[in-house]
Design a protein around this motif. Structure first.
Motif, short mmCIF file in Angstrom:
data_model
loop_
_atom_site.label_atom_id
_atom_site.label_comp_id
_atom_site.label_asym_id
_atom_site.label_seq_id
_atom_site.Cartn_x
_atom_site.Cartn_y
_atom_site.Cartn_z
N PRO A 120 55.66 94.22 52.27
CA PRO A 120 55.55 93.57 51.02
C PRO A 120 55.45 94.12 49.68
N LEU A 121 56.87 94.58 49.26
CA LEU A 121 57.05 95.23 48.16
C LEU A 121 58.59 94.89 47.60
N ASN A 122 58.60 94.82 46.19
CA ASN A 122 59.89 94.17 45.80
C ASN A 122 60.34 95.10 44.52
N LEU A 123 61.25 96.07 44.68
CA LEU A 123 61.41 97.02 43.87
C LEU A 123 62.32 96.79 42.83
N LYS A 124 62.13 97.20 41.55
CA LYS A 124 63.24 96.73 40.70
C LYS A 124 64.48 97.77 40.79
N ARG A 125 64.38 99.04 41.52
CA ARG A 125 65.59 99.71 42.04
C ARG A 125 66.49 98.84 42.92
N SER A 126 65.88 97.89 43.73
CA SER A 126 66.69 97.05 44.61
C SER A 126 67.32 96.13 43.87
N TRP A 127 66.64 95.27 43.03
CA TRP A 127 67.37 94.50 41.91
C TRP A 127 68.41 95.30 41.24
N HIS A 128 68.37 96.31 40.84
CA HIS A 128 69.44 96.94 40.20
C HIS A 128 70.54 97.22 41.24
N LEU A 129 70.36 97.66 42.34
CA LEU A 129 71.34 98.09 43.18
C LEU A 129 72.36 96.72 43.46
N PHE A 130 71.64 95.75 43.91
CA PHE A 130 72.32 94.75 44.15
C PHE A 130 73.14 93.86 42.93
N GLN A 131 72.38 93.96 41.78
CA GLN A 131 73.14 93.42 40.82
C GLN A 131 74.53 94.27 40.35
N THR A 132 74.26 95.71 40.44
CA THR A 132 75.39 96.54 40.48
C THR A 132 76.56 96.11 41.47
N LEU A 133 76.06 95.76 42.68
CA LEU A 133 77.06 95.45 43.57
C LEU A 133 77.60 94.02 43.36
N CYS A 134 77.10 93.19 42.60
CA CYS A 134 77.52 91.77 42.04
C CYS A 134 78.56 92.26 41.03
N ASP A 135 78.37 93.09 40.26
CA ASP A 135 79.06 93.44 39.11
C ASP A 135 80.35 94.19 39.49
N ILE A 136 80.24 94.81 40.45
CA ILE A 136 81.54 95.58 41.50
C ILE A 136 82.23 94.60 42.16
N ARG A 137 81.78 93.58 42.58
CA ARG A 137 82.44 92.52 43.23
C ARG A 137 83.25 91.75 42.37
N LYS A 138 82.59 91.61 40.94
CA LYS A 138 83.29 90.46 40.46
C LYS A 138 84.54 91.09 39.41
N ASP A 139 84.36 92.47 39.24
CA ASP A 139 85.55 93.32 38.48
C ASP A 139 86.09 94.16 39.32
N GLY A 140 85.69 94.69 40.41
CA GLY A 140 86.52 95.71 41.01
C GLY A 140 87.59 95.32 42.07
N PRO A 141 88.26 96.19 42.29
CA PRO A 141 89.30 96.03 43.79
C PRO A 141 88.65 95.27 44.95
N GLU A 142 89.14 94.69 45.65
CA GLU A 142 88.56 94.05 46.90
C GLU A 142 88.23 94.96 47.70
N GLY A 143 87.10 94.72 48.11
CA GLY A 143 86.21 95.38 49.26
C GLY A 143 85.58 96.91 48.55
N LEU A 144 85.61 96.96 47.39
CA LEU A 144 84.97 98.15 46.87
C LEU A 144 83.41 98.17 46.94
N TRP A 145 82.86 96.84 46.48
CA TRP A 145 81.49 96.49 46.70
C TRP A 145 80.88 96.86 48.06
N LEU A 146 81.87 96.60 48.92
CA LEU A 146 81.37 96.94 50.40
C LEU A 146 81.11 98.26 50.49
#
Length: 268
Positions: A120-146
């Motif tokens: 039961p903890l929700n770290l801002k670091r995790s939000w940052h990670l997943f938001q960065t992955l969303c941004d990479i998925r939006k603008d980066g080459p296919e599969g780079l976010w994975l």
């Protein structure tokens, strides 16, 4: 293709086997297909139910309002739909949030609770990670976010075989029910708002917590401190494993999980 009209969604779920029900709740970005290594062993003595959470898999609409509490309400409604009075609940990562919310609000429906790489903890670091992955998925080459995600999920041994990495990327890109970018962002926005304050003290059911020794998402020390506050908890650390502990070390996970389920199979 089993679906159920629950609350304001059409929930897709997989249901196999016979015996005491076990409901497997997937984590962030994942759905009912994410449980591969655990399914066959659990089917030997259980009915295994794997729902697609809101914004994932084949559950629709994709952008329905979502939160761990709302997903917990969906699981309870699914149990009613399937006429399941009690079930074992297993949640991985964010699925652990959902599982814990369910156990806190309807403990009489829960035979046992298992948390995999979740606390039961929700770290801002995790939000940052997943938001960065969303941004990479939006603008980066296919599969780079994975490729950017996998080091956070798996033990470093996973990367010793390049063909294994390429196979995982290819399989993820080919998966016909993969979460869309919009649904991914929608799920993340909901996660940012989640505050599991004092959740550990609200869990009054037998609880098994399995942490991963090398988890880069859930910090081991902080998780251990919080999980130890659960009154009926048994906590174990799986060595040489990352956040996707049931993929890195399925044999070790099952070695703890199956006896725990058997121990708590009594009841209605």
């Amino acid at each position: 293709m089993p679906t159920a009209s629950l609350n304001d969604i059409q929930m897709h779920f997989e249901k196999d086997g016979n015996g005491t029900p076990v409901i497997l709740i997937a984590g962030m970005l994942s759905d009912s297909a994410s449980w591969g290594p655990l399914i066959a062993p659990l089917l030997e003595n259980h009915t295994v139910i794997r729902p697609d959470n809101r914004s994932t898999g084949r559950t629709t609409p994709k952008l329905a309002p979502t939160s761990p509490q709302q997903n917990a309400s969906d699981i309870l409604a699914l149990m009613d739909h399937l006429q399941i009075k009690q079930a074992h609940i297993v949640g991985h990562s964010m699925g652990g949030y959902i599982a814990a919310e369910l156990a806190a609000c309807a403990h009489e429906r829960i035979k046992s609770l298992t948390l995999l790489c979740s606390a039961p903890l929700n770290l801002k670091r995790s939000w940052h990670l997943f938001q960065t992955l969303c941004d990479i998925r939006k603008d980066g080459p296919e599969g780079l976010w994975l490729r950017s995600l996998f080091p956070w999920l798996f033990h470093h041994r996973f990367f010793d075989k390049p063909e294994q990495i390429e196979g995982a990327v290819a399989a993820s890109l080919a998966y016909p029910y993969a979460q869309s970018l919009d649904a991914m962002q929608h799920q993340l926005d909901a996660l940012k708002e989640y505050a599991p304050k004092d959740m550990a003290h609200q869990l009054n059911v037998p609880t098994l917590a399995l942490l991963a020794e090398n988890d880069l998402i859930v910090p081991h020390g902080e998780a251990l401190d919080l999980l130890s506050q659960i009154p009926q908890s048994s906590i174990h650390t799986i060595p040489q494993s990352g956040h996707s502990v049931h993929w890195d070390a399925p044999t070790e996970v099952l070695a703890h999980l199956i006896p725990f389920l058997k121990e708590h199979n009594n009841g209605n």
